[in-house]
Design an enzyme around this catalytic site. Structure first.
Site, PDB file in Angstrom:
ATOM      1  CG  HIS A 126      -0.257   0.422   2.472  1.00 35.63           C
ATOM      2  ND1 HIS A 126       0.442  -0.465   3.234  1.00 35.63           N
ATOM      3  CD2 HIS A 126      -0.124   1.623   3.081  1.00 35.63           C
ATOM      4  CE1 HIS A 126       0.975   0.161   4.275  1.00 35.63           C
ATOM      5  NE2 HIS A 126       0.652   1.433   4.209  1.00 35.63           N
TER       6      HIS A 126
HETATM    7  C1  UD1 Z   1      -2.015   5.827   5.420  1.00 36.86           C
HETATM    8  C2  UD1 Z   1      -0.783   6.396   6.128  1.00 36.86           C
HETATM    9  C3  UD1 Z   1       0.271   5.303   6.295  1.00 36.86           C
HETATM   10  C4  UD1 Z   1      -0.337   4.038   6.886  1.00 36.86           C
HETATM   11  C5  UD1 Z   1      -1.532   3.615   6.061  1.00 36.86           C
HETATM   12  C6  UD1 Z   1      -2.208   2.356   6.559  1.00 36.86           C
HETATM   13  C7  UD1 Z   1      -0.283   8.772   5.708  1.00 36.86           C
HETATM   14  C8  UD1 Z   1       0.564   9.722   4.956  1.00 36.86           C
HETATM   15  N1  UD1 Z   1      -0.178   7.462   5.365  1.00 36.86           N
HETATM   16  O1  UD1 Z   1      -1.660   5.493   4.089  1.00 36.86           O
HETATM   17  O2  UD1 Z   1       1.300   5.791   7.134  1.00 36.86           O
HETATM   18  O3  UD1 Z   1       0.651   3.004   6.876  1.00 36.86           O
HETATM   19  O4  UD1 Z   1      -2.487   4.686   6.067  1.00 36.86           O
HETATM   20  O5  UD1 Z   1      -3.224   1.953   5.678  1.00 36.86           O
HETATM   21  O6  UD1 Z   1      -1.015   9.165   6.593  1.00 36.86           O
HETATM   22  N2  UD1 Z   1      -8.885   5.144   0.662  1.00 36.86           N
HETATM   23  C9  UD1 Z   1     -10.140   4.586   0.524  1.00 36.86           C
HETATM   24  N3  UD1 Z   1     -10.816   4.206   1.659  1.00 36.86           N
HETATM   25  C10 UD1 Z   1     -10.292   4.357   2.897  1.00 36.86           C
HETATM   26  C11 UD1 Z   1      -9.018   4.931   3.022  1.00 36.86           C
HETATM   27  C12 UD1 Z   1      -8.307   5.302   1.912  1.00 36.86           C
HETATM   28  O7  UD1 Z   1     -10.650   4.415  -0.560  1.00 36.86           O
HETATM   29  O8  UD1 Z   1     -10.955   3.982   3.876  1.00 36.86           O
HETATM   30  C13 UD1 Z   1      -8.117   5.507  -0.557  1.00 36.86           C
HETATM   31  C14 UD1 Z   1      -8.262   6.909  -1.009  1.00 36.86           C
HETATM   32  O9  UD1 Z   1      -8.328   6.874  -2.403  1.00 36.86           O
HETATM   33  C15 UD1 Z   1      -6.953   7.578  -0.601  1.00 36.86           C
HETATM   34  C16 UD1 Z   1      -5.969   6.405  -0.665  1.00 36.86           C
HETATM   35  O10 UD1 Z   1      -6.751   5.253  -0.329  1.00 36.86           O
HETATM   36  O11 UD1 Z   1      -6.616   8.609  -1.443  1.00 36.86           O
HETATM   37  C17 UD1 Z   1      -4.838   6.528   0.289  1.00 36.86           C
HETATM   38  O12 UD1 Z   1      -5.304   6.775   1.609  1.00 36.86           O
HETATM   39  P1  UD1 Z   1      -4.452   7.717   2.583  1.00 36.86           P
HETATM   40  O13 UD1 Z   1      -5.160   7.908   3.849  1.00 36.86           O
HETATM   41  O14 UD1 Z   1      -3.995   8.911   1.839  1.00 36.86           O
HETATM   42  O15 UD1 Z   1      -3.116   6.925   2.838  1.00 36.86           O
HETATM   43  P2  UD1 Z   1      -2.791   5.388   2.964  1.00 36.86           P
HETATM   44  O16 UD1 Z   1      -2.099   4.938   1.730  1.00 36.86           O
HETATM   45  O17 UD1 Z   1      -3.933   4.571   3.445  1.00 36.86           O
END
Ligand code: UD1
Length: 353
Positions: A202
């Site tokens: 991820h």
């Molecule tokens: C975040 C944390 C990372 C952690 C990870 C665990 C930051 C910078 N990164 O990364 O340290 O290891 O969480 O998972 O804070 N999305 C969904 N549904 C959700 C959540 C996310 O669809 O419930 C999608 C969205 O398109 C979003 C992308 O996933 O843009 C990334 O989510 P984001 O919260 O930006 O970071 P993670 O990659 O999950």
């Protein structure tokens, strides 16, 4: 004592579980704020339910966005919650954008800030998480470190006086769930225990560049046994936008698992292939070899113990060889992450400081 925990992303919910159980036992008044960074039910609600965490007292509903949009939109509502509830401590967890927003909001209005999982360093300045951890550590009044090496990093940055070694709270919850054998993972059809790999991918550095993601998928698809890939939303959306199929070769893509299922799936796998921080450690704790598709790790103890190969460019052949090489070998007996009582040390640290 009144403590506010602020969480927002999946690994933070896992860390919150042992803390919330310990605070309940110790009669600590505990307020839980969910920023809403993770919002899909299987990325959020499932963790509260399966880890018996009380529903959050506040949910800020922030959702997805750029780093600035996500972090910035948390600041004002967090400040208001801290002002309205006037806690003795604000507790920030790990290294996400929710962690950094918590730190900034708390210290500017002179609320005492404790950082759980302080002192971890990848020394990779391209990782957003590395900036989140360093900035939060330097802002915090109390640094709760999971390992001796984390303590050394903090000392090297002039933060020794504010630091305490408490152990790793993820170890508390992982060992307890593995011991009680909660939530067995139902293997997908045709798979048997010991005859599959478990994979998660991820991190932005693996998902957000087409060439890089192609390499990762090639490594997974060329393994010699089925690879159960639990698909994080970031991976699903980037793969789709690059037109990369996750259903390649030996890969068996499935949705995110609950935490107890994940521990069970890890324990039964012949090996783990991941870029997650937590999963490297969980594999270590349940005696499953790990290949980490990153250039470095914060959990260096797993590498020093010889059971985690950290190599961003690892091929299927290298991953297979490494995992095979550990078959039948004696697992390291060292417990660098503590023995499962970190949450107690956290509570005592907050009570006595
Ligand atoms: C975040 C944390 C990372 C952690 C990870 C665990 C930051 C910078 N990164 O990364 O340290 O290891 O969480 O998972 O804070 N999305 C969904 N549904 C959700 C959540 C996310 O669809 O419930 C999608 C969205 O398109 C979003 C992308 O996933 O843009 C990334 O989510 P984001 O919260 O930006 O970071 P993670 O990659 O999950």
């Amino acid at each position: 004592m009144r403590v506010i925990s602020v969480v927002g992303a999946r690994p933070q919910f896992v860390k919150l579980a042992p803390i919330s159980h310990m605070f309940a036992k110790g009669n600590v008044e505990h307020i839980i704020v969910h920023t809403g960074q993770h919002y899909d039910p299987e990325m959020s609600d499932s963790f509260f339910e399966h880890l018996n965490i009380p529903r959050p007292d506040f949910n800020l509903g922030i959702g997805s966005g750029s780093h600035a949009a996500q972090t910035g939109s948390m600041l004002e509502p967090l400040e208001k919650v801290f002002q309205d509830t006037n806690p003795d401590w604000v507790l920030a967890y790990g290294d996400t954008n929710s962690t950094l927003a918590t730190a900034i909001s708390a210290v500017k209005i002179h609320k005492r800030l404790a950082h759980l999982e302080a002192g971890l360093r990848s020394f990779n300045r391209a990782m957003p998480e590395e900036h989140n951890r360093i900035l939060t550590d330097h802002a915090a009044d109390l640094l709760l470190a999971p390992t001796q090496i984390a303590m050394e990093h903090l000392a090297n940055e002039g933060l020794a006086e504010r630091s305490m070694l408490v152990g790793d709270v993820m170890t508390d919850v992982c060992l307890q769930i593995a011991r009680d054998n909660e939530g067995a993972f139902n293997l997908p059809d045709g798979l048997t225990s010991g005859n599959y790999y478990l994979a998660t991918i991820h991190r932005a550095e693996n998902t957000d560049h087409e060439d890089r993601l192609n390499h990762v998928i090639r490594t997974l698809s060329g393994m010699d046994f089925p690879v159960v890939l639990t698909v994080h939303p970031r991976l699903a959306s980037r793969a789709e936008s690059f037109g990369i199929s996750l259903d390649e070769g030996n890969i068996v893509p499935i949705g995110p698992l609950s935490y107890p299922e994940m521990v069970s799936a890890t324990a039964q796998a012949r090996g783990v292939i991941t870029d997650s921080g937590g999963l490297q450690k969980e594999a270590f704790l349940v005696h499953t070899p790990c290949v980490t598709l990153r250039t470095e790790t914060e959990w260096v103890e797993t590498v020093d113990s010889g059971v985690n190969l950290v190599d961003a460019d690892a091929t299927s052949a290298q991953a297979i060889d490494f995992i095979k090489g550990l078959e039948g070998s004696t697992w390291p007996t060292l417990m660098p992450y503590g023995t499962g009582d970190a949450a107690l040390h956290v509570m005592n640290a907050l009570l006595t400081r």
